[in-house]
Design an enzyme around this catalytic site. Structure first.
Site, mmCIF file in Angstrom:
data_model
loop_
_atom_site.group_PDB
_atom_site.id
_atom_site.type_symbol
_atom_site.label_atom_id
_atom_site.label_comp_id
_atom_site.label_asym_id
_atom_site.label_seq_id
_atom_site.Cartn_x
_atom_site.Cartn_y
_atom_site.Cartn_z
ATOM 1 N N ASP A 1 0.033 1.852 8.435
ATOM 2 C CA ASP A 1 -0.573 1.149 9.564
ATOM 3 C C ASP A 1 0.253 1.256 10.848
ATOM 4 O O ASP A 1 -0.251 1.016 11.936
ATOM 5 C CB ASP A 1 -0.769 -0.339 9.230
ATOM 6 C CG ASP A 1 -1.834 -0.545 8.159
ATOM 7 O OD1 ASP A 1 -2.358 0.462 7.634
ATOM 8 O OD2 ASP A 1 -2.144 -1.708 7.842
ATOM 9 N N ARG B 1 1.209 -5.608 -4.988
ATOM 10 C CA ARG B 1 1.171 -6.527 -3.847
ATOM 11 C C ARG B 1 1.650 -7.945 -4.178
ATOM 12 O O ARG B 1 1.412 -8.876 -3.403
ATOM 13 C CB ARG B 1 -0.242 -6.579 -3.271
ATOM 14 C CG ARG B 1 -0.669 -5.300 -2.554
ATOM 15 C CD ARG B 1 -1.849 -5.532 -1.634
ATOM 16 N NE ARG B 1 -2.279 -4.306 -0.972
ATOM 17 C CZ ARG B 1 -1.718 -3.825 0.135
ATOM 18 N NH1 ARG B 1 -0.710 -4.464 0.700
ATOM 19 N NH2 ARG B 1 -2.161 -2.715 0.672
ATOM 20 N N ASP C 1 5.706 -7.965 5.828
ATOM 21 C CA ASP C 1 5.810 -9.122 4.936
ATOM 22 C C ASP C 1 6.852 -8.887 3.847
ATOM 23 O O ASP C 1 7.659 -9.771 3.546
ATOM 24 C CB ASP C 1 4.458 -9.410 4.262
ATOM 25 C CG ASP C 1 3.539 -10.168 5.204
ATOM 26 O OD1 ASP C 1 4.037 -10.681 6.225
ATOM 27 O OD2 ASP C 1 2.327 -10.229 4.930
ATOM 28 N N LYS D 1 8.072 0.654 5.625
ATOM 29 C CA LYS D 1 6.954 1.456 5.126
ATOM 30 C C LYS D 1 5.621 0.886 5.570
ATOM 31 O O LYS D 1 5.479 -0.323 5.596
ATOM 32 C CB LYS D 1 7.004 1.469 3.592
ATOM 33 C CG LYS D 1 5.811 2.046 2.914
ATOM 34 C CD LYS D 1 5.115 1.080 1.936
ATOM 35 C CE LYS D 1 4.421 -0.073 2.586
ATOM 36 N NZ LYS D 1 3.518 -0.836 1.718
ATOM 37 N N THR D 2 4.680 1.642 5.953
ATOM 38 C CA THR D 2 3.250 1.344 6.040
ATOM 39 C C THR D 2 2.577 2.390 6.908
ATOM 40 O O THR D 2 3.055 2.709 8.009
ATOM 41 C CB THR D 2 2.897 -0.066 6.584
ATOM 42 O OG1 THR D 2 1.472 -0.148 6.683
ATOM 43 C CG2 THR D 2 3.465 -0.414 7.938
ATOM 44 N N GLY E 1 0.815 -1.220 0.000
ATOM 45 C CA GLY E 1 0.000 0.000 0.000
ATOM 46 C C GLY E 1 0.844 1.264 0.000
ATOM 47 O O GLY E 1 1.941 1.279 0.554
HETATM 48 P P1 FBP Z 1 0.463 -1.900 3.613
HETATM 49 O O1 FBP Z 1 0.452 -2.708 4.870
HETATM 50 O O2 FBP Z 1 0.821 -2.655 2.406
HETATM 51 O O3 FBP Z 1 1.289 -0.663 3.786
HETATM 52 O O4 FBP Z 1 -1.022 -1.368 3.344
HETATM 53 C C1 FBP Z 1 -1.725 -0.665 4.288
HETATM 54 C C2 FBP Z 1 -3.163 -0.406 3.897
HETATM 55 O O5 FBP Z 1 -3.353 0.953 3.613
HETATM 56 C C3 FBP Z 1 -4.118 -0.871 4.984
HETATM 57 O O6 FBP Z 1 -4.310 0.127 5.957
HETATM 58 C C4 FBP Z 1 -5.358 -1.215 4.223
HETATM 59 O O7 FBP Z 1 -6.127 -2.185 4.885
HETATM 60 C C5 FBP Z 1 -4.801 -1.760 2.946
HETATM 61 O O8 FBP Z 1 -3.559 -1.149 2.743
HETATM 62 C C6 FBP Z 1 -5.696 -1.520 1.753
HETATM 63 O O9 FBP Z 1 -5.028 -1.943 0.616
HETATM 64 P P2 FBP Z 1 -5.683 -2.050 -0.808
HETATM 65 O O10 FBP Z 1 -6.000 -0.654 -1.236
HETATM 66 O O11 FBP Z 1 -4.630 -2.694 -1.639
HETATM 67 O O12 FBP Z 1 -6.909 -2.871 -0.648
#
Ligand code: FBP
Length: 552
Positions: free
Chosen positions: A202, A142, A173, A199-200, A78
């Site tokens: 979250d 992803r 991951d 990065k994230t 993300g």
């Molecule tokens: P990452 O863990 O890959 O950084 O993604 C975070 C995030 O923004 C989450 O908060 C959310 O649940 C998810 O990605 C949504 O991803 P997508 O838009 O690919 O469904």
């Protein structure tokens, strides 16, 4: 391309960096390290990259000469504000070592490496993206990099482009996979170093060495601004309860940080729900209780923050979802053959009593989502469940019962919101712009020092940037063994909200007051230019955690 006035001004911003990254640098190595647990098992799986020391960059005296180097970079998962600055820092770092060095970006995430889709990132391209949000410079994806075939396929293009170091910018991951890749390339003497960057939005990739994942700061500030605006609206109109779901696939860090910033009436923390074995009914009762209490004071308005991952942390819901996954996998054809209007009753008759009761209590739309929206692995896509609507509706039902019993006499009208994508690509705050640039520059330093299997680490980030500590942490150090798809795998430990941690305790100590009073804080928009106390404040989470760290 037309640019806003802020975009133009922001392009000229020079990220603040640790003093030690500016001048002549040398590395200082610590003692051999161990993984956080399961040491024997992790060591066995990573014979080439286990036990390496933590590295710190310190001021040196002699400038080292570097040969030109070709480096690859991948954005994984993300979007998170600041990714472009990691790449800019990496670019400047390798050019600083040798101006002939080159940087290649793999397109649309790890898939670009496997499919050999890439572009060279030159000075003019990099300059277009400095201090901007988004991952659009090369895109993200992803695809998981985890099989030997993928690693070998990737190596073909790395060899072809003369790339001897790869930087993977991703979450827990992706960094776990970066480490597996580093180990594999070391084992086959591929001549390619692999470095990770945390990065994230979250915020769940953090530990003693990684203070925060980038993007968390900006995303939380964007959400807090908007929640603050909603709170001001709701305190003006005094007629709505706002149910606001906040991104964060699993951990509740974002919801908790926003709560600390805006002081809402209610914030649910998934990790607490799980630890206390709370049911959906307990959550509904708690919120309805707060609504009723505020109504007694004539306040028929308020805000409720809900973490995106909540449903999976409610133990009873988790059991229901597991049974539904299994049941529908086995009886998919029978289920599909039944008329839509009869499907709910069919499920209620077929699943276990305990789960059927809970399923029957759910609003129609949510019950439907639980049986229809399934991912390619046959699992319910919990992130699509509109928890904000679920809670708003169920609280409304509970209040109606309370009214009938004479326990509530207010009015209850709701508005629902989901904030996620609004913040993921925002222009990085000064904190993220500085932190990300430093992470990228540090990654270049780790490459220059010949390291592999390390994550770029910048610490002490609540101090002024000049005092930040840059270095590298062996990724194996953050690992433990966890069961994934029925198999024990080495993975970086995900950092969920700790109930005995500072941020949660600060929240828990004040929430009863926030529930009844209207103690809203209105943080306002991120400021990019101005006094440092307005522009450079890190998140409350980081400030509280850092204070505790310094007291140790
Ligand atoms: P990452 O863990 O890959 O950084 O993604 C975070 C995030 O923004 C989450 O908060 C959310 O649940 C998810 O990605 C949504 O991803 P997508 O838009 O690919 O469904």
């Amino acid at each position: 391309m037309t640019k806003s006035a802020l975009q133009i001004a922001r392009a000229a911003y020079e990220p603040k960096v640790p003093k030690t990254l500016k001048g002549v640098v040398k590395i200082e190595e610590g003692k051999p390290t161990e993984s956080v647990s399961d040491q024997e098992a992790v060591k066995k799986l990573f014979p080439n990259t286990y036990g390496m020391p933590v590295i710190q960059f310190v001021e040196g005296t002699e400038r080292k000469q570097y040969l030109p180097i070709n480096v690859g970079v991948i954005l994984s998962g993300g979007q998170a504000p600041g990714g472009h600055n990691v790449i800019a820092g990496l670019f400047d770092g390798i050019k600083d070592m040798n101006p002939e060095s080159r940087l290649f970006g793999f397109i649309l995430g790890p898939g670009g490496l496997i499919d050999h889709k890439y572009m060279e990132l030159t000075e003019d391209i990099i300059d277009e993206y400095r201090n901007t949000g988004g991952f659009d410079i090369i895109g993200s994806g992803r695809t998981k990099l985890e099989t030997k075939e993928q690693f070998d396929k990737g190596l073909e293009i790395l060899k072809k482009l003369g790339i001897t170091a790869l930087v993977i910018i991703g979450g827990d991951d992706s960094n776990t996979n970066a480490c597996v890749l580093a180990e594999y390339y070391a084992q086959i003497s591929a001549g390619v170093q692999v470095i990770g960057c945390p990065k994230t939005i979250d915020g769940d990739l953090k530990n003693d060495w990684i203070e925060t994942s980038f993007g968390f700061d900006t995303a939380c500030k964007v959400y807090s601004e908007v929640i603050g605006n909603i709170q001001r609206d709701c305190n003006s109109a005094r007629k709505y309860w706002h149910f606001i779901k906040l991104m964060g696939r699993s951990a509740s860090h974002i919801a908790l940080e926003c709560a600390l910033q805006v002081q809402p009436n209610v914030c649910i923390v998934s990790e607490e729900v799980e630890a206390k074995n709370q049911s959906l009914d307990d959550i509904i009762q708690y919120i309805a209780g707060v609504v009723a209490k505020r109504a007694e004071n004539g306040n028929n308005f308020g805000t409720v923050l809900i973490p995106e991952g909540l449903i999976e942390f409610v133990p009873a819901m988790k059991r229901l979802i597991t049974e539904l996954n299994d049941f529908l996998a086995e009886h998919e054809d029978d289920f599909k053959a039944i008329k839509k209007s009869a499907q709910r009753d069919y499920i209620i008759r077929k699943i276990s009593r305990e789960n059927a009761d809970l399923y029957a209590s759910l609003p129609e739309a949510v019950a439907r989502q639980l049986t229809l929206d399934r991912d390619p692995h046959g699992n319910v896509q919990v992130s699509l469940i509109e928890t904000e609507k679920l809670l708003a509706e169920m609280v409304g039902n509970r209040l109606a019962e309370m009214k009938a019993e004479g326990k509530y006499a207010g009015s209850f009208a709701t508005q629902v919101h989901f904030f996620g994508y609004e913040g993921r690509c925002a222009a990085p705050s000064n904190y993220d712009a500085d932190y990300c640039y430093s992470l990228g520059f540090t990654a270049a330093g780790l490459i220059g020092a010949g390291k592999t299997g390390y994550m770029s680490s910048v610490r002490n980030t609540t101090a002024p940037a000049a005092e930040w500590i840059a270095g590298g942490v062996p990724i194996t150090m953050m690992m433990n063994m966890e069961r994934r798809h029925g198999e024990l795998k080495p993975v970086i430990q995900k950092a969920l909200v700790k109930l005995n941690g500072g941020p949660f305790r600060v929240f828990a100590g004040q929430r009863d007051q926030w529930a009844v009073n209207t103690d809203y804080v209105y943080p306002g928009p991120i400021q990019y230019f101005g006094p440092t106390e307005v522009c450079d404040q890190p998140t409350k989470t980081l400030q509280i955690e850092q204070e505790a760290r310094l007291q140790k």
